[in-house]
Motif scaffolding. Structure first.
Motif, mmCIF file in Angstrom:
data_model
loop_
_atom_site.group_PDB
_atom_site.id
_atom_site.type_symbol
_atom_site.label_atom_id
_atom_site.label_comp_id
_atom_site.label_asym_id
_atom_site.label_seq_id
_atom_site.Cartn_x
_atom_site.Cartn_y
_atom_site.Cartn_z
ATOM 1 N N VAL A 5 3.536 -4.780 4.906
ATOM 2 C CA VAL A 5 3.594 -4.048 6.167
ATOM 3 C C VAL A 5 5.046 -3.745 6.530
ATOM 4 C CG1 VAL A 5 3.085 -4.129 8.640
ATOM 5 C CG2 VAL A 5 1.395 -4.932 6.998
ATOM 6 N N ALA A 6 5.948 -4.680 6.227
ATOM 7 C CA ALA A 6 7.370 -4.458 6.499
ATOM 8 C C ALA A 6 7.887 -3.270 5.679
ATOM 9 C CB ALA A 6 8.173 -5.711 6.184
ATOM 10 N N ILE A 8 6.028 -0.770 4.513
ATOM 11 C CA ILE A 8 5.385 0.422 5.068
ATOM 12 C C ILE A 8 6.118 0.863 6.337
ATOM 13 C CG2 ILE A 8 3.282 1.299 6.174
ATOM 14 C CD1 ILE A 8 1.713 -0.470 4.142
ATOM 15 N N ALA A 9 6.459 -0.078 7.198
ATOM 16 C CA ALA A 9 7.166 0.241 8.440
ATOM 17 C C ALA A 9 8.532 0.858 8.142
ATOM 18 C CB ALA A 9 7.326 -1.016 9.290
ATOM 19 N N ARG A 10 9.255 0.263 7.195
ATOM 20 C CA ARG A 10 10.588 0.770 6.845
ATOM 21 C C ARG A 10 10.498 2.167 6.233
ATOM 22 N NH1 ARG A 10 13.199 -2.763 2.822
ATOM 23 N NH2 ARG A 10 12.617 -1.232 1.283
ATOM 24 N N TRP A 11 9.554 2.372 5.318
ATOM 25 C CA TRP A 11 9.418 3.681 4.682
ATOM 26 C C TRP A 11 8.899 4.729 5.653
ATOM 27 C CZ3 TRP A 11 7.200 1.421 -0.434
ATOM 28 C CH2 TRP A 11 8.263 1.002 -1.239
ATOM 29 N N ASN A 12 8.054 4.331 6.585
ATOM 30 C CA ASN A 12 7.575 5.266 7.599
ATOM 31 C C ASN A 12 8.741 5.743 8.468
ATOM 32 O OD1 ASN A 12 5.394 6.660 8.984
ATOM 33 N ND2 ASN A 12 5.858 5.285 10.671
ATOM 34 N N GLU A 13 9.589 4.819 8.857
ATOM 35 C CA GLU A 13 10.770 5.175 9.651
ATOM 36 C C GLU A 13 11.705 6.088 8.843
ATOM 37 O OE1 GLU A 13 14.514 2.816 11.568
ATOM 38 O OE2 GLU A 13 12.530 1.922 11.850
ATOM 39 N N ARG A 70 5.951 9.680 -0.814
ATOM 40 C CA ARG A 70 5.000 9.262 -1.852
ATOM 41 C C ARG A 70 4.883 7.738 -1.906
ATOM 42 N NH1 ARG A 70 3.246 11.726 -7.347
ATOM 43 N NH2 ARG A 70 2.555 9.877 -8.438
ATOM 44 N N LYS A 71 6.020 7.038 -1.844
ATOM 45 C CA LYS A 71 6.000 5.567 -1.842
ATOM 46 C C LYS A 71 5.255 5.033 -0.619
ATOM 47 C CE LYS A 71 7.894 4.306 -5.570
ATOM 48 N NZ LYS A 71 6.990 3.728 -6.553
ATOM 49 N N LEU A 72 5.502 5.651 0.531
ATOM 50 C CA LEU A 72 4.828 5.242 1.763
ATOM 51 C C LEU A 72 3.310 5.391 1.625
ATOM 52 C CD1 LEU A 72 4.697 4.566 4.822
ATOM 53 C CD2 LEU A 72 5.116 7.005 5.251
ATOM 54 N N LYS A 187 1.027 4.679 11.172
ATOM 55 C CA LYS A 187 1.714 4.145 12.357
ATOM 56 C C LYS A 187 0.877 3.067 13.033
ATOM 57 C CE LYS A 187 4.259 8.349 13.184
ATOM 58 N NZ LYS A 187 4.281 9.606 13.879
ATOM 59 N N GLU A 188 -0.421 3.261 13.064
ATOM 60 C CA GLU A 188 -1.321 2.281 13.683
ATOM 61 C C GLU A 188 -1.342 0.972 12.901
ATOM 62 O OE1 GLU A 188 -3.597 0.799 16.647
ATOM 63 O OE2 GLU A 188 -2.499 2.683 16.622
ATOM 64 N N VAL A 189 -1.344 1.047 11.565
ATOM 65 C CA VAL A 189 -1.302 -0.161 10.727
ATOM 66 C C VAL A 189 -0.023 -0.937 11.025
ATOM 67 C CG1 VAL A 189 -0.999 -0.982 8.347
ATOM 68 C CG2 VAL A 189 -2.769 0.699 8.874
ATOM 69 N N VAL A 190 1.069 -0.240 11.111
ATOM 70 C CA VAL A 190 2.359 -0.885 11.408
ATOM 71 C C VAL A 190 2.324 -1.511 12.801
ATOM 72 C CG1 VAL A 190 4.817 -0.484 11.793
ATOM 73 C CG2 VAL A 190 3.669 0.587 9.845
ATOM 74 N N ARG A 191 1.840 -0.768 13.781
ATOM 75 C CA ARG A 191 1.790 -1.259 15.168
ATOM 76 C C ARG A 191 0.916 -2.513 15.286
ATOM 77 N NH1 ARG A 191 -1.105 -1.587 19.356
ATOM 78 N NH2 ARG A 191 -2.878 -0.466 18.527
ATOM 79 N N GLU A 192 -0.264 -2.476 14.669
ATOM 80 C CA GLU A 192 -1.183 -3.606 14.749
ATOM 81 C C GLU A 192 -0.602 -4.878 14.125
ATOM 82 O OE1 GLU A 192 -4.769 -2.382 12.854
ATOM 83 O OE2 GLU A 192 -5.398 -1.114 14.528
ATOM 84 N N ASN A 193 0.212 -4.714 13.105
ATOM 85 C CA ASN A 193 0.750 -5.876 12.398
ATOM 86 C C ASN A 193 2.116 -6.316 12.886
ATOM 87 O OD1 ASN A 193 -1.165 -6.583 10.032
ATOM 88 N ND2 ASN A 193 -1.087 -4.345 10.087
ATOM 89 N N THR A 194 2.656 -5.626 13.887
ATOM 90 C CA THR A 194 3.969 -6.018 14.413
ATOM 91 C C THR A 194 3.902 -6.489 15.856
ATOM 92 O OG1 THR A 194 4.439 -3.713 14.961
ATOM 93 C CG2 THR A 194 5.274 -4.530 12.870
#
Length: 195
Positions: A5-6, A8-13, A70-72, A187-194
């Motif tokens: 998740v970390a 995913i969050a970093r790559w999303n940003e 693509r990685k994200l 974004k929701e996956v990141v939000r739920e896990n942070t």
């Protein structure tokens, strides 16, 4: 927060940041900085001398954006959703560099986002074609931004396809992901896990 998740969050940003920069440069309109009160003012305000640097930066940002995106998508296990997004849906061809000496009609790539990301990542050649239009969608609600003389169309040749050019519209590429259900889900996956 798990390591996955970390990432995913970093790559999303990072994808958001790269997409924003890519849009800013690909839609850069030098004409807004010229035609002042006198010739000296035009020379000072014009960014024409930076044309090569802007072109190079657009190509570099396009590659980096596609790689990170693509990685994200892979890490978020959302490849199936990416294969359902079509950046140029409803737009088969367009005239670029209107009213200029190199005006021409081009066919836009009709493949899905996942396919396009792979072609850009494995590109052997990327050429900025320029282009101008008044119908660039840059807002989620469909509003457009007017500009001219931009760097928004590119021709991509990949090692997957022998000498076949794929014409891409950069704002549509960024838009199709940024305002999709896929982006919201990530974004929701990141939000739920942070929280």
């Amino acid at each position: 927060m798990s390591r996955q998740v970390a990432l995913i969050a970093r790559w999303n940003e990072k994808a958001t940041d790269l997409g924003t920069r890519l849009l800013a440069l690909s839609c850069f309109d030098n004409n807004r900085f010229v035609n002042g009160r006198n010739a000296i003012e035009d020379d000072v305000m014009s960014f024409e001398s930076l044309s090569l640097e802007i072109t190079t930066e657009v190509i570099d940002l396009l590659h980096e954006y596609c790689f990170i995106l693509r990685k994200l998508i892979e890490r978020a296990d959302c490849v199936a959703q990416a294969k359902k997004l079509y950046p140029h849906q409803g737009e088969e061809s367009i005239s670029i560099n209107k009213d200029g000496p190199d005006e021409r009609k081009v066919m836009l790539c009709q493949k899905d986002l996942w396919w396009i990301l792979g072609r850009v990542i494995h590109s052997q050649s990327v050429v900025v074609l320029g282009g101008d239009t008044n119908l660039i969608r840059v807002y989620g609600d469909g509003k457009t931004r007017s500009y001219s003389d931009g760097y928004c169309y590119v021709s991509v040749e990949s090692d997957f396809d022998n000498e076949v050019q794929h014409i891409l519209h950069i704002p549509s590429l960024v838009h199709v992901f940024s305002f999709s259900a896929l982006a919201i889900e990530i974004k929701e996956v990141v939000r739920e896990n942070t929280i």
